[in-house]
Design a protein around this motif. Structure first.
Motif, PDB file in Angstrom:
ATOM      1  N   ILE A 106       0.835  -1.194   0.000  1.00  0.00           N
ATOM      2  CA  ILE A 106       0.000   0.000   0.000  1.00  0.00           C
ATOM      3  C   ILE A 106       0.874   1.250   0.000  1.00  0.00           C
ATOM      4  CG2 ILE A 106      -0.369   0.370   2.469  1.00  0.00           C
ATOM      5  CD1 ILE A 106      -3.294   0.735   1.851  1.00  0.00           C
ATOM      6  N   LEU A 108       3.793   1.376  -1.400  1.00  0.00           N
ATOM      7  CA  LEU A 108       4.270   1.403  -2.787  1.00  0.00           C
ATOM      8  C   LEU A 108       3.218   2.050  -3.680  1.00  0.00           C
ATOM      9  CD1 LEU A 108       6.299   0.462  -4.959  1.00  0.00           C
ATOM     10  CD2 LEU A 108       5.107  -1.698  -5.016  1.00  0.00           C
ATOM     11  N   ALA A 109       1.966   1.665  -3.470  1.00  0.00           N
ATOM     12  CA  ALA A 109       0.887   2.192  -4.308  1.00  0.00           C
ATOM     13  C   ALA A 109       0.714   3.696  -4.093  1.00  0.00           C
ATOM     14  CB  ALA A 109      -0.412   1.464  -4.005  1.00  0.00           C
ATOM     15  N   PHE A 110       0.800   4.147  -2.859  1.00  0.00           N
ATOM     16  CA  PHE A 110       0.672   5.588  -2.603  1.00  0.00           C
ATOM     17  C   PHE A 110       1.842   6.333  -3.239  1.00  0.00           C
ATOM     18  CE2 PHE A 110      -2.163   4.646   1.164  1.00  0.00           C
ATOM     19  CZ  PHE A 110      -3.289   5.163   0.550  1.00  0.00           C
ATOM     20  N   GLN A 112       3.396   5.458  -5.962  1.00  0.00           N
ATOM     21  CA  GLN A 112       3.112   5.528  -7.388  1.00  0.00           C
ATOM     22  C   GLN A 112       2.074   6.595  -7.686  1.00  0.00           C
ATOM     23  OE1 GLN A 112       5.768   4.150  -8.534  1.00  0.00           O
ATOM     24  NE2 GLN A 112       4.557   3.635 -10.312  1.00  0.00           N
ATOM     25  N   MET A 113       1.110   6.709  -6.778  1.00  0.00           N
ATOM     26  CA  MET A 113       0.070   7.710  -6.940  1.00  0.00           C
ATOM     27  C   MET A 113       0.717   9.096  -7.009  1.00  0.00           C
ATOM     28  SD  MET A 113      -3.231   7.972  -4.536  1.00  0.00           S
ATOM     29  CE  MET A 113      -2.846   9.256  -3.388  1.00  0.00           C
ATOM     30  N   PHE A 116       2.649   9.497 -10.413  1.00  0.00           N
ATOM     31  CA  PHE A 116       1.834   9.791 -11.594  1.00  0.00           C
ATOM     32  C   PHE A 116       1.219  11.177 -11.510  1.00  0.00           C
ATOM     33  CE2 PHE A 116       1.675   5.075 -12.042  1.00  0.00           C
ATOM     34  CZ  PHE A 116       2.356   5.051 -13.241  1.00  0.00           C
ATOM     35  N   THR A 117       0.886  11.587 -10.289  1.00  0.00           N
ATOM     36  CA  THR A 117       0.341  12.940 -10.135  1.00  0.00           C
ATOM     37  C   THR A 117       1.389  13.967 -10.547  1.00  0.00           C
ATOM     38  OG1 THR A 117      -0.901  12.094  -8.268  1.00  0.00           O
ATOM     39  CG2 THR A 117      -0.849  14.454  -8.539  1.00  0.00           C
ATOM     40  N   SER A 120       1.827  14.238 -14.203  1.00  0.00           N
ATOM     41  CA  SER A 120       0.735  14.852 -14.970  1.00  0.00           C
ATOM     42  C   SER A 120       0.597  16.346 -14.680  1.00  0.00           C
ATOM     43  CB  SER A 120      -0.576  14.131 -14.685  1.00  0.00           C
ATOM     44  OG  SER A 120      -0.926  14.308 -13.340  1.00  0.00           O
ATOM     45  N   SER A 122       1.449  19.285 -15.754  1.00  0.00           N
ATOM     46  CA  SER A 122       2.176  19.862 -16.890  1.00  0.00           C
ATOM     47  C   SER A 122       2.544  21.324 -16.632  1.00  0.00           C
ATOM     48  CB  SER A 122       1.367  19.715 -18.170  1.00  0.00           C
ATOM     49  OG  SER A 122       0.054  20.140 -17.975  1.00  0.00           O
ATOM     50  N   ALA A 123       1.861  21.988 -15.694  1.00  0.00           N
ATOM     51  CA  ALA A 123       2.239  23.368 -15.384  1.00  0.00           C
ATOM     52  C   ALA A 123       3.637  23.418 -14.762  1.00  0.00           C
ATOM     53  CB  ALA A 123       1.218  23.985 -14.436  1.00  0.00           C
ATOM     54  N   TRP A 230       9.505   4.747  -7.838  1.00  0.00           N
ATOM     55  CA  TRP A 230       9.543   3.762  -6.761  1.00  0.00           C
ATOM     56  C   TRP A 230      10.927   3.161  -6.596  1.00  0.00           C
ATOM     57  CZ3 TRP A 230      10.034  -1.680  -6.890  1.00  0.00           C
ATOM     58  CH2 TRP A 230      10.216  -2.206  -8.167  1.00  0.00           C
ATOM     59  N   GLN A 231      11.763   3.272  -7.658  1.00  0.00           N
ATOM     60  CA  GLN A 231      13.145   2.792  -7.505  1.00  0.00           C
ATOM     61  C   GLN A 231      13.863   3.602  -6.434  1.00  0.00           C
ATOM     62  OE1 GLN A 231      11.700   3.266 -10.440  1.00  0.00           O
ATOM     63  NE2 GLN A 231      12.204   1.604 -11.822  1.00  0.00           N
TER      64      GLN A 231
END
Lengths: 299, 307
Positions: A106, A108-110, A112-113, A116-117, A120, A122-123, A230-231
């Motif tokens: 979990i 790890l998943a946070f 990654q969250m 990705f945020t 994204s 782009s500003a 995550w690395q």
């Protein structure tokens, strides 16, 4: 401590050139982050594979303030630390409910969250990252751009974090954490709920990570989503193990060894990960107690 | 967003979910039976894709490549088990995470050395080119449909083996209480090698099938691995049924989220920020769903292990 003394003397005895100083700065910053992680892994027995997220939150807090024209240290660092602590508090509130492997996954998943945020946004450069045109100002001066000042500032922060961390682990808070790591049922039976203690440890680790992230952004004058990959979390975990779980300064030793090893191998061959990977496997398999354990067994 | 696009995206989501299931199935069984957390499982998927792509280029036939890549990934999985993983069974999760992380670093780099960093392309087999009409004016690529069918068939087969055979009973028993199974005289290590090899092959299979529609690059295993982790956490560790349902769920959320979120955001925001926040929210959606499910059921939807 020998490590701190070595770090304090290093610039004076021939490691004062730009490259070695920035290498040492990197090691100390990662050491600061790894120290927070060690509080969590070594102290509370919670294995987080998303610690880089707090680095990223700290670094991106700095980026957002920079884009808004705010570069004063008195604002930037507290905001970075608080943002990372808040993120840790929120995600920790969910993650702490689980245990063991679910906790690893979990976090790890946070992580990654967050990755990705960041990618994204782009500003703020999105995947390409964001270049800072100058470091954070300290009381309106550009003192942080002085390499020597930055070096000793990092060292001071590192020592401070180490001292505070040690006191924390020796306090009632630390004892409950360690007891909950060994036997959560008994801890509950004598009237402590491990959850708030663990959440606090998780939040503290996040706050330290946020500080380290904002410092790393200052050191590289560039921030990219790869800060949160995550690395990076895996690397941080490796530093903690490499140094030795038992003591807080193990993380600092681990970070130092990691950065130097990475630098040395990368100069040797572009495929340095091919050596680094198996080395990691060997450390995980055979080096119990880490480098510190090795030193102590000799001594 | 028209109904037709929604239908297409749902099918894409299911197809992605099926691929995820193939990777997650091995992961959840390996963890269930041996209490072994294998970060390097995504590497099998990547190896499958690379072997498939280069074998297809060498032999000129997708089918030959598929047939050759499967035993190759099986062997690679068993070799890794023999070299590294079997020394980790009795160890704590920390050592397992670290060692398998090291395996990922090495193999990602090895792949970069052998095949280069540029993504590879793999052509779709001639037999499965073109598209099938779903309804008047709406076609779906035949190859994607074939993945969906093949994945569902594999899932069905796996379900039959796990639920209806003696071997499957042993695997389920191992996932529930491994020491007890060993005490009853079953060679748990051999059972585990079997589970491990099959898991590696399933992930390799998913990799070969995904190669023609996704780009084959050195980081591809990591992305899938993390989603597969989300899948097995949501589904409940050790549960194949849970992994299946969770995989479809994650596939749908991920795919539909990416195509729908920007449109949803447009209802409240201007087009340009809507696209941005939509994309950001879409990539968070899976993790938010996972957090929600875990907050509700900390042990996943279908917890296997008692106590």
């Amino acid at each position: 401590m020998a490590i701190f003394a070595a770090l304090a003397l290093a610039p004076l005895v021939g490691f004062g050139a730009g490259h070695s100083l920035s290498l040492l700065a990197r090691a100390m910053i990662l050491g600061l982050g790894a120290l927070g992680l060690n509080l969590l892994v070594g102290g509370a027995g919670l294995i987080s594979l998303g610690h880089a997220a707090s680095f990223g939150i700290g670094a991106y807090a700095l980026v957002m303030l920079d884009a808004a024209g705010q570069t004063d240290a008195g604002v930037v660092f507290p905001v970075a630390v608080l943002a990372a602590a808040l993120f840790a508090l929120l995600t920790g509130a969910v993650a702490i409910r689980t245990a063991g492997v679910n906790f690893i996954m979990i976090t790890l998943a946070f992580g990654q969250m967050a990755f990705f945020t960041a990618a994204s946004l782009s500003a703020y450069g999105g995947d390409d990252g964001y270049t800072l045109y100058g470091r954070t100002r300290l009381f309106g001066t550009r003192l942080l751009e002085n390499r020597w000042f930055f070096h000793y500032l990092l060292l001071a922060l590192l020592v401070l974090a180490w001292v505070v961390g040690r006191r924390l682990l020796a306090s009632r808070f630390g004892r409950v954490l360690r007891a909950a790591r060994e036997n959560p049922l008994r801890v509950q039976a004598i009237g402590f709920s491990p959850t708030p203690y663990r959440l606090l440890a998780y939040t503290l680790a996040g706050a330290l990570g946020g500080l380290a992230g904002a410092l790393l952004a200052n050191a590289t004058e560039f921030v990219a989503p790869s800060f949160i990959a995550w690395q990076r979390s895996g690397d941080l975990l490796f530093m903690v193990i490499l140094g030795g779980l038992g003591e807080l300064h193990g993380a600092i030793l681990g970070a130092l060894a990691f950065v130097l090893l990475e630098e040395y191998l990368a100069e040797l061959t572009p495929h340095w990960r091919l050596i680094f990977g198996p080395l990691l496997v060997l450390v995980a398999l055979y080096l119990k107690g880490g480098l510190l354990g090795l030193v102590q067994r000799r001594g | 967003m028209s109904t037709q696009l929604l239908l297409i995206q749902s099918l894409n989501g299911l197809q992605f979910g099926v691929l995820l299931f193939l990777v997650a199935a091995g992961l959840t069984l390996v963890f269930g039976v041996m209490d072994f957390i294998n970060l390097a499982h995504g590497v099998q998927y990547m190896l499958g894709a690379y072997l498939g792509a280069s074998l297809a280029a060498a032999t000129g036939s997708f089918w030959l490549a598929l047939v050759l890549a499967l035993p190759a990934t099986l062997l690679a999985g068993l070799a890794l088990e023999w070299l590294v993983f079997r020394h980790l069974y009795g160890r704590d999760h920390l050592a397992q995470v670290l060692a398998t992380f090291g395996v990922i670093l090495s193999l990602n780099q090895l792949v970069r050395m052998v095949w280069g960093s540029a993504p590879l392309q793999m052509p779709t087999p001639a037999l499965l080119e073109g598209s099938i009409p779903l309804m008047p004016g709406l076609n779906y690529p035949l190859y994607r449909a074939a993945i969906l069918v093949a994945g569902l068939a594999t899932a069905g087969l796996l379900w039959l083996v796990v639920e209806r055979t003696r071997l499957g009973a042993l695997v389920r028993a191992g996932a529930t209480n491994a020491p007890m199974v060993a005490a009853l005289g079953v060679d748990i290590h051999r059972l585990f090698m079997l589970v491990f090899g099959c898991g590696a092959m399933l992930a390799g299979f998913a990799g070969v099938m995904a190669a023609p529609i996704l780009s084959v690059d050195p980081g591809m295993g990591d992305t899938v691995l993390i989603l597969a982790f989300v899948v097995i956490v949501i589904g409940g560790i050790g549960s194949v049924r849970g992994a299946f349902i969770a995989a479809l769920l994650v596939g749908l959320i991920e795919t539909l989220g990416r195509s729908l979120m920007p449109d949803v955001m447009r209802l409240v925001l201007a087009p340009s920020p809507a696209r941005q926040t939509g994309a950001a929210l879409a990539s968070m959606l899976v993790y938010v769903a996972m957090a929600g499910i875990l907050a509700w059921r900390p042990r996943g939807l279908f917890p296997v292990r008692a106590g």
